[in-house]
Design a protein around this motif. Structure first.
Motif, mmCIF file in Angstrom:
data_model
loop_
_atom_site.group_PDB
_atom_site.id
_atom_site.type_symbol
_atom_site.label_atom_id
_atom_site.label_comp_id
_atom_site.label_asym_id
_atom_site.label_seq_id
_atom_site.Cartn_x
_atom_site.Cartn_y
_atom_site.Cartn_z
ATOM 1 N N VAL A 157 18.619 15.888 14.018
ATOM 2 C CA VAL A 157 19.336 14.821 13.325
ATOM 3 C C VAL A 157 18.408 14.288 12.239
ATOM 4 N N ASP A 158 18.815 14.416 10.981
ATOM 5 C CA ASP A 158 17.930 14.032 9.883
ATOM 6 C C ASP A 158 17.979 12.523 9.624
ATOM 7 N N ASP A 159 17.239 12.086 8.615
ATOM 8 C CA ASP A 159 17.134 10.661 8.330
ATOM 9 C C ASP A 159 18.466 10.045 7.924
ATOM 10 N N GLU A 160 19.396 10.882 7.446
ATOM 11 C CA GLU A 160 20.713 10.394 7.064
ATOM 12 C C GLU A 160 21.712 10.467 8.214
ATOM 13 N N GLY A 161 21.226 10.884 9.385
ATOM 14 C CA GLY A 161 22.107 10.955 10.546
ATOM 15 C C GLY A 161 22.971 12.196 10.598
ATOM 16 N N ARG A 162 22.607 13.224 9.823
ATOM 17 C CA ARG A 162 23.386 14.467 9.829
ATOM 18 C C ARG A 162 22.726 15.491 10.766
ATOM 19 N N VAL A 163 23.569 16.283 11.430
ATOM 20 C CA VAL A 163 23.071 17.202 12.448
ATOM 21 C C VAL A 163 22.959 18.618 11.905
ATOM 22 N N SER A 164 22.077 19.358 12.520
ATOM 23 C CA SER A 164 22.026 20.809 12.352
ATOM 24 C C SER A 164 21.693 21.394 13.714
ATOM 25 N N ARG A 165 22.328 22.495 14.041
ATOM 26 C CA ARG A 165 22.136 23.064 15.378
ATOM 27 C C ARG A 165 20.737 23.651 15.497
ATOM 28 N N ARG A 166 20.156 23.555 16.678
ATOM 29 C CA ARG A 166 18.821 24.105 16.908
ATOM 30 C C ARG A 166 18.872 25.635 16.962
ATOM 31 N N LEU A 167 19.805 26.186 17.758
ATOM 32 C CA LEU A 167 19.943 27.640 17.829
ATOM 33 C C LEU A 167 20.835 28.097 16.682
ATOM 34 N N LYS A 168 20.283 28.915 15.784
ATOM 35 C CA LYS A 168 21.058 29.403 14.652
ATOM 36 C C LYS A 168 22.196 30.303 15.134
ATOM 37 N N ILE A 169 23.312 30.260 14.411
ATOM 38 C CA ILE A 169 24.481 31.031 14.835
ATOM 39 C C ILE A 169 24.188 32.533 14.952
ATOM 40 N N PRO A 170 23.443 33.168 14.021
ATOM 41 C CA PRO A 170 23.141 34.596 14.209
ATOM 42 C C PRO A 170 22.405 34.886 15.516
ATOM 43 N N ASN A 171 21.491 34.010 15.917
ATOM 44 C CA ASN A 171 20.784 34.220 17.185
ATOM 45 C C ASN A 171 21.689 33.920 18.377
ATOM 46 N N HIS A 172 22.556 32.942 18.229
ATOM 47 C CA HIS A 172 23.572 32.679 19.250
ATOM 48 C C HIS A 172 24.394 33.957 19.498
ATOM 49 N N LEU A 173 24.785 34.609 18.410
ATOM 50 C CA LEU A 173 25.622 35.810 18.549
ATOM 51 C C LEU A 173 24.831 36.986 19.109
ATOM 52 N N ARG A 174 23.532 37.017 18.881
ATOM 53 C CA ARG A 174 22.711 38.067 19.501
ATOM 54 C C ARG A 174 22.711 37.907 21.027
ATOM 55 N N ILE A 175 22.638 36.670 21.485
ATOM 56 C CA ILE A 175 22.703 36.424 22.926
ATOM 57 C C ILE A 175 24.095 36.741 23.458
ATOM 58 N N LEU A 176 25.126 36.344 22.710
ATOM 59 C CA LEU A 176 26.489 36.649 23.121
ATOM 60 C C LEU A 176 26.678 38.159 23.265
ATOM 61 N N ARG A 177 26.103 38.934 22.343
ATOM 62 C CA ARG A 177 26.211 40.391 22.433
ATOM 63 C C ARG A 177 25.548 40.905 23.716
ATOM 64 N N ALA A 178 24.379 40.348 24.046
ATOM 65 C CA ALA A 178 23.714 40.772 25.277
ATOM 66 C C ALA A 178 24.557 40.430 26.501
ATOM 67 N N LEU A 179 25.167 39.246 26.495
ATOM 68 C CA LEU A 179 26.074 38.881 27.585
ATOM 69 C C LEU A 179 27.269 39.827 27.650
ATOM 70 N N TRP A 180 27.799 40.178 26.504
ATOM 71 C CA TRP A 180 28.958 41.066 26.437
ATOM 72 C C TRP A 180 28.617 42.444 27.006
ATOM 73 N N GLU A 181 27.387 42.878 26.805
ATOM 74 C CA GLU A 181 26.964 44.205 27.274
ATOM 75 C C GLU A 181 26.558 44.203 28.749
ATOM 76 N N GLN A 182 26.141 43.065 29.276
ATOM 77 C CA GLN A 182 25.674 43.011 30.664
ATOM 78 C C GLN A 182 26.831 43.248 31.635
ATOM 79 N N ARG A 183 26.518 43.867 32.768
ATOM 80 C CA ARG A 183 27.513 44.093 33.814
ATOM 81 C C ARG A 183 26.982 43.539 35.143
ATOM 82 N N PRO A 184 27.282 42.279 35.436
ATOM 83 C CA PRO A 184 26.799 41.680 36.685
ATOM 84 C C PRO A 184 27.220 42.453 37.930
ATOM 85 N N ALA A 185 28.374 43.119 37.893
ATOM 86 C CA ALA A 185 28.826 43.879 39.063
ATOM 87 C C ALA A 185 27.868 45.011 39.413
ATOM 88 N N GLU A 186 27.105 45.474 38.432
ATOM 89 C CA GLU A 186 26.109 46.504 38.699
ATOM 90 C C GLU A 186 24.789 45.916 39.193
#
Length: 344
Positions: free
Chosen positions: A193-222
């Protein structure tokens, strides 16, 4: 009595990982100290170690408790690579080494963190006393969605530039538990949260999607049949959940029990995805009881556990609906996190 939370960091392959730690000021006996497992708390996708802030004080009266920020999250470094499970699990193993934790630990994983501790326990059975899968770790979006569908449903919204006051008002409108100052502080910790009270996410969206891809590929049943430690499955649900989503979730939890005979389940009813924020007292009791079992700690039953837990639930009478992202659940998910991405 528990010590105050102490913050620290370690360097893992050039990546700085931040953590908080607390524990009892003294243990009953030296043998108890040797027998009791350390509790390591692993947060979910786009969350951070503060998700556990409401439960650590009571846990730490009995057990040493460590909560870390995984790479890309919280105050830890955010490299552009290393968001696959092999690297994340290696991070966790190296983190334990850096803290001289060579005895088996009890790992508690929330959401994506559940998938992480599941993977860790399979790769490092000698270092795992038990695991807790808190509304995560029992399924993968790749079991029911194509990658394009997963991207469409689970890509987080771009909220950078919003004013914190406006975002906070949205969060409260979706879940009244954010009126609790403790929960509001956790929600704010997810963003710069900057001095003007505006937010920016800590985890960047491209890195968020890299984790989502790993989740998508994982198979907990195995992975689930390969576990050799006790497993406590703690899913959450609401009567307002989409019926198809609810049915799939029930089926996945039942599958986990069938695949892993050492697992048992306890549902959190009328509870959003962020269980540690809405049901901290209830969750603490479950974790203390399970840790006591794993450690062989002698107790007088549920009454003994109840005496070791204080405070009040943040979400009593404050159950909310879904957030911005379809299937994401409520809680911090309403602030733009695809919580529950792997939990349905």
């Amino acid at each position: 009595m528990a010590d105050e939370m102490a913050d620290g960091y370690v360097e893992i392959g050039g990546v700085r990982l931040t953590f908080s730690e607390s524990g009892p000021t003294e243990l009953d006996t030296e043998s108890a100290a040797q027998r009791a497992p350390v509790l390591v708390l692993v947060h979910g996708l786009s969350s951070n170690r503060h998700i556990w802030d409401l439960i650590v004080p009571d846990l730490a009266r009995t057990y040493r408790v460590i909560a870390l920020d995984q790479r890309g999250h919280g105050e830890s470094d955010q490299p552009e690579t290393g968001y696959d499970f092999a690297t994340i699990v290696a991070d966790l193993a190296a983190f334990l080494d850096a803290l001289d934790l060579h005895q088996p630990v009890l790992l508690v994983g929330h959401s994506w963190g559940g998938s992480v501790v599941l993977h860790f326990a399979v790769e490092h059975p000698d270092r795992t006393a038990a695991i807790v899968l808190l509304d995560g770790g029992t399924s993968s979006p790749g079991e029911r969605l194509t990658w394009d569908e997963a991207l469409q449903r689970l890509t987080p919204p771009d909220i950078d530039g919003l004013r914190w006051d406006d975002l906070y008002a949205r969060m409260v409108s979706r879940n009244a538990m954010y009126q609790d100052p403790r929960v509001a502080a956790v929600g704010r910790s997810l963003f710069h949260v900057d001095d003007e009270g505006r937010v920016s996410r800590r985890l960047k969206i491209p890195n968020h999607l890299r984790i989502l891809r790993a989740l998508w590929e994982q198979r907990p049943a195995e992975l689930l049949p390969r576990l050799t430690c006790p497993v406590l499955v703690l899913p959450a649900r609401q009567s307002s959940d989409d019926p198809e989503f609810a049915a799939v979730k029930i089926a996945n939890v039942q599958r986990a029990l069938e695949l892993q005979p050492r697992a048992r389940v306890r549902w959190f009813e009328e509870t959003v995805h962020d269980v540690p924020l809405q049901r901290p007292v209830e969750l603490t009791r479950e974790l203390l009881g399970f840790a006591d079992e794993v450690s062989g700690r002698t107790t007088s039953g549920s009454g003994d556990v109840a005496k070791r837990v204080g405070g009040a639930e943040a979400g009593d009478g404050a159950v909310a609906g879904v957030g911005f992202v379809g299937g994401a659940g409520g809680g911090i998910g309403a602030a733009g996190r695809a919580g529950g991405a792997g939990d349905g």
